[in-house]
Enzyme design. Structure first.
Site, short mmCIF file in Angstrom:
data_model
loop_
_atom_site.label_atom_id
_atom_site.label_comp_id
_atom_site.label_asym_id
_atom_site.label_seq_id
_atom_site.Cartn_x
_atom_site.Cartn_y
_atom_site.Cartn_z
N GLY A 35 68.84 0.56 31.81
CA GLY A 35 68.77 0.50 33.28
C GLY A 35 67.80 -0.58 33.74
O GLY A 35 67.07 -1.17 32.93
N PHE A 71 73.83 10.70 34.21
CA PHE A 71 74.48 9.45 33.80
C PHE A 71 73.90 8.91 32.49
O PHE A 71 74.55 8.11 31.81
CB PHE A 71 74.29 8.37 34.87
CG PHE A 71 74.93 8.70 36.18
CD1 PHE A 71 76.25 8.41 36.42
CD2 PHE A 71 74.20 9.34 37.18
CE1 PHE A 71 76.85 8.74 37.61
CE2 PHE A 71 74.79 9.67 38.39
CZ PHE A 71 76.12 9.37 38.61
N ALA A 73 73.03 7.74 29.11
CA ALA A 73 73.73 7.81 27.82
C ALA A 73 73.91 6.39 27.29
O ALA A 73 73.81 5.42 28.04
CB ALA A 73 75.12 8.44 28.00
N TYR A 139 81.54 7.22 20.48
CA TYR A 139 81.15 7.36 21.89
C TYR A 139 81.96 8.46 22.56
O TYR A 139 81.42 9.39 23.17
CB TYR A 139 81.36 6.02 22.62
CG TYR A 139 81.29 6.14 24.11
CD1 TYR A 139 80.11 6.54 24.74
CD2 TYR A 139 82.40 5.88 24.91
CE1 TYR A 139 80.04 6.68 26.11
CE2 TYR A 139 82.34 6.01 26.28
CZ TYR A 139 81.17 6.40 26.88
OH TYR A 139 81.11 6.54 28.24
N HIS A 187 81.50 -5.75 28.82
CA HIS A 187 82.68 -5.33 29.59
C HIS A 187 83.52 -6.51 30.06
O HIS A 187 82.98 -7.58 30.36
CB HIS A 187 82.25 -4.46 30.78
CG HIS A 187 81.66 -3.17 30.35
ND1 HIS A 187 80.30 -3.00 30.22
CD2 HIS A 187 82.22 -2.01 29.96
CE1 HIS A 187 80.07 -1.77 29.78
NE2 HIS A 187 81.22 -1.15 29.61
N LEU A 188 84.79 -6.25 30.14
CA LEU A 188 85.75 -7.34 30.34
C LEU A 188 85.50 -8.15 31.62
O LEU A 188 85.35 -9.37 31.55
CB LEU A 188 87.18 -6.76 30.35
CG LEU A 188 88.28 -7.80 30.47
CD1 LEU A 188 88.34 -8.67 29.21
CD2 LEU A 188 89.63 -7.15 30.69
N ASP A 283 89.71 0.60 20.00
CA ASP A 283 90.37 0.34 21.29
C ASP A 283 91.78 0.92 21.33
O ASP A 283 92.68 0.44 20.62
CB ASP A 283 90.53 -1.19 21.47
CG ASP A 283 89.50 -1.79 22.41
OD1 ASP A 283 88.73 -1.02 23.01
OD2 ASP A 283 89.47 -3.02 22.52
N1 UFG Z 1 87.77 -7.04 26.04
C1 UFG Z 1 88.17 -8.29 25.58
N2 UFG Z 1 87.22 -9.25 25.48
C2 UFG Z 1 85.91 -9.04 25.82
C3 UFG Z 1 85.53 -7.75 26.30
C4 UFG Z 1 86.51 -6.77 26.39
O1 UFG Z 1 89.32 -8.53 25.27
O2 UFG Z 1 85.11 -9.96 25.70
C5 UFG Z 1 88.81 -5.99 26.12
C6 UFG Z 1 88.53 -4.76 25.29
O3 UFG Z 1 88.85 -4.96 23.94
C7 UFG Z 1 89.42 -3.75 26.00
C8 UFG Z 1 89.32 -4.18 27.48
O4 UFG Z 1 88.89 -5.54 27.44
O5 UFG Z 1 90.74 -3.92 25.58
C9 UFG Z 1 88.33 -3.39 28.27
O6 UFG Z 1 87.11 -3.37 27.52
P1 UFG Z 1 85.72 -2.93 28.13
O7 UFG Z 1 84.71 -3.11 27.06
O8 UFG Z 1 85.49 -3.60 29.44
O9 UFG Z 1 85.95 -1.39 28.45
P2 UFG Z 1 86.42 -0.23 27.46
O10 UFG Z 1 87.84 0.08 27.85
O11 UFG Z 1 86.16 -0.49 26.06
O12 UFG Z 1 85.41 0.91 27.84
C10 UFG Z 1 85.19 1.33 29.17
C11 UFG Z 1 83.81 1.91 29.27
C12 UFG Z 1 83.71 3.13 28.41
C13 UFG Z 1 84.82 4.07 28.73
C14 UFG Z 1 86.15 3.41 28.70
C15 UFG Z 1 87.20 4.37 29.17
O13 UFG Z 1 82.84 0.97 28.86
O14 UFG Z 1 82.47 3.75 28.64
O15 UFG Z 1 86.14 2.27 29.53
O16 UFG Z 1 88.38 3.73 29.44
F1 UFG Z 1 84.84 5.07 27.82
#
Ligand code: UFG
Length: 322
Positions: A35, A71, A73, A139, A187-188, A283
């Site tokens: 945070g 929140f 975690a 997770y 995150h994406l 994933d």
């Molecule tokens: N991704 C890429 N390139 C990157 C980053 C992410 O291709 O540089 C992809 C990931 O592989 C995935 C998608 O983008 O396919 C979304 O990835 P995120 O990391 O943004 O999010 P996640 O879906 O992995 O996870 C998020 C939250 C989790 C939660 C989950 C539930 O971070 O806490 O959504 O859907 F559990």
């Protein structure tokens, strides 16, 4: 007063803003490991660690806490695959400490940040609350175990809970006060925005051989402001004496990673190169929420259903913040 653990984090800080806007007084308990002090612009910040039961017990002695929003975690799917020990210890032990302190202090209302990651690989195209929960990463397993812990604490001690299972939280405060800050960012959407800003050299999409129309993963992006309004509705419901329940929170529409990249290019007007890499472990191919229950029972109405509008809020924050 409402206790917000992890209130200096991304989702917690947005919910904290909304709580204060709606007249609740808040205490934010955060160890600032993920945070940021600057995101706590409302309420009282107490810096402390849930791993230390005395530190959290003191908050309940010092403030008249009525309900807890939990929140705090570790939240990265990828990281949990390589550091499971940290995830089990942090997420489970800290929550157990919090629940034990609540029990002793006779505080019996908690809203818990759960996740779509508790479902694992979807068996149906839309995931509602009845979908089997078979997480495929540590997770997701920690969050499912906490849901089970909460059910046991309700049965035995009468602690009423609402578990809100977020799909992919995204966007930033439309008022521009706060936004997403993860170090490092995984995150994406923020990663793509950093590439657009030329703050990050390149963008790699994790896998293009999934069984989806364009081969990239599909996710349900839900705006952090909409998540905040869901928390407020869930809190009011618990304070009114309703029973424990669980809700999935998403928009009910998925976008592929490639579609998100294209939407960022459109919103920012900036073109950049995109590379394709291997799949990221843990994933699932597609995660899309069925949120009718939240709409019916909580009266939740997400307003950010348009991907470009979501990205606009994130882009405004990213430009002003960095
Ligand atoms: N991704 C890429 N390139 C990157 C980053 C992410 O291709 O540089 C992809 C990931 O592989 C995935 C998608 O983008 O396919 C979304 O990835 P995120 O990391 O943004 O999010 P996640 O879906 O992995 O996870 C998020 C939250 C989790 C939660 C989950 C539930 O971070 O806490 O959504 O859907 F559990």
């Amino acid at each position: 007063m409402i206790l917000v653990t992890g209130g200096a984090g991304y989702i917690g800080s947005h919910v904290n803003k909304e709580l204060n806007k709606q007249g609740y007084e808040t205490v934010i308990f955060d160890n600032l490991s993920a945070g940021h002090k600057e995101l706590v612009k409302w309420g009282t910040l107490v810096i402390g660690n849930l791993a230390n039961i005395d530190e959290i017990a003191k908050v309940f002695e010092d403030y008249p806490i009525e309900a807890v929003l939990h929140f705090a975690a570790f939240t990265s799917v990828g990281e949990s695959m390589v550091k499971p020990s940290e995830y089990y210890r942090n997420n489970l032990v800290c929550t157990l400490n919090l629940l034990d302190v609540m029990r002793k202090a006779s505080v019996n209302k908690i809203i818990f940040s759960s996740t779509a990651a508790t479902f694992g690989n979807p068996l149906r195209s839309v995931i509602d609350e009845h979908h089997p929960q078979v997480p495929i990463n540590p997770y997701g397993r920690t969050k499912l175990m906490i849901e089970q812990m909460l059910a046991d604490f309700d049965r035995a001690y009468g602690i009423k809970y609402t578990a809100l299972r977020y799909f992919n939280a995204c966007g930033a405060d439309p008022g521009g006060d706060i936004g997403e800050v993860h170090i490092p960012e995984t995150h994406l959407i923020p990663i793509i925005l950093e590439v657009a800003q030329r703050k990050r050299e390149k963008m790699v999409i994790n896998g293009n051989d999934f069984s989806t129309p364009d081969g990239t993963c599909i996710r349900d992006y839900v705006h952090v402001y909409d998540l905040a309004t869901a928390h407020l509705l869930a809190l009011k419901r618990l304070l009114a004496g309703e029973n424990s329940d669980v809700f999935n929170l998403g928009n009910g529409k998925g976008f592929s990673n490639k579609e998100v990249v294209d939407a960022v290019k459109e919103v920012t007007g900036i073109n950049f190169e995109v590379l394709y890499g291997p799949r990221r472990e843990g994933d699932p191919a597609v995660l899309v929420a069925g949120s009718e229950k939240a709409q019916q029972v909580l009266g939740w109405r997400p307003i950010y259903t348009d991907l470009k509008k979501i990205i606009e809020t994130a882009w405004n924050w990213q430009k002003s913040h960095t």
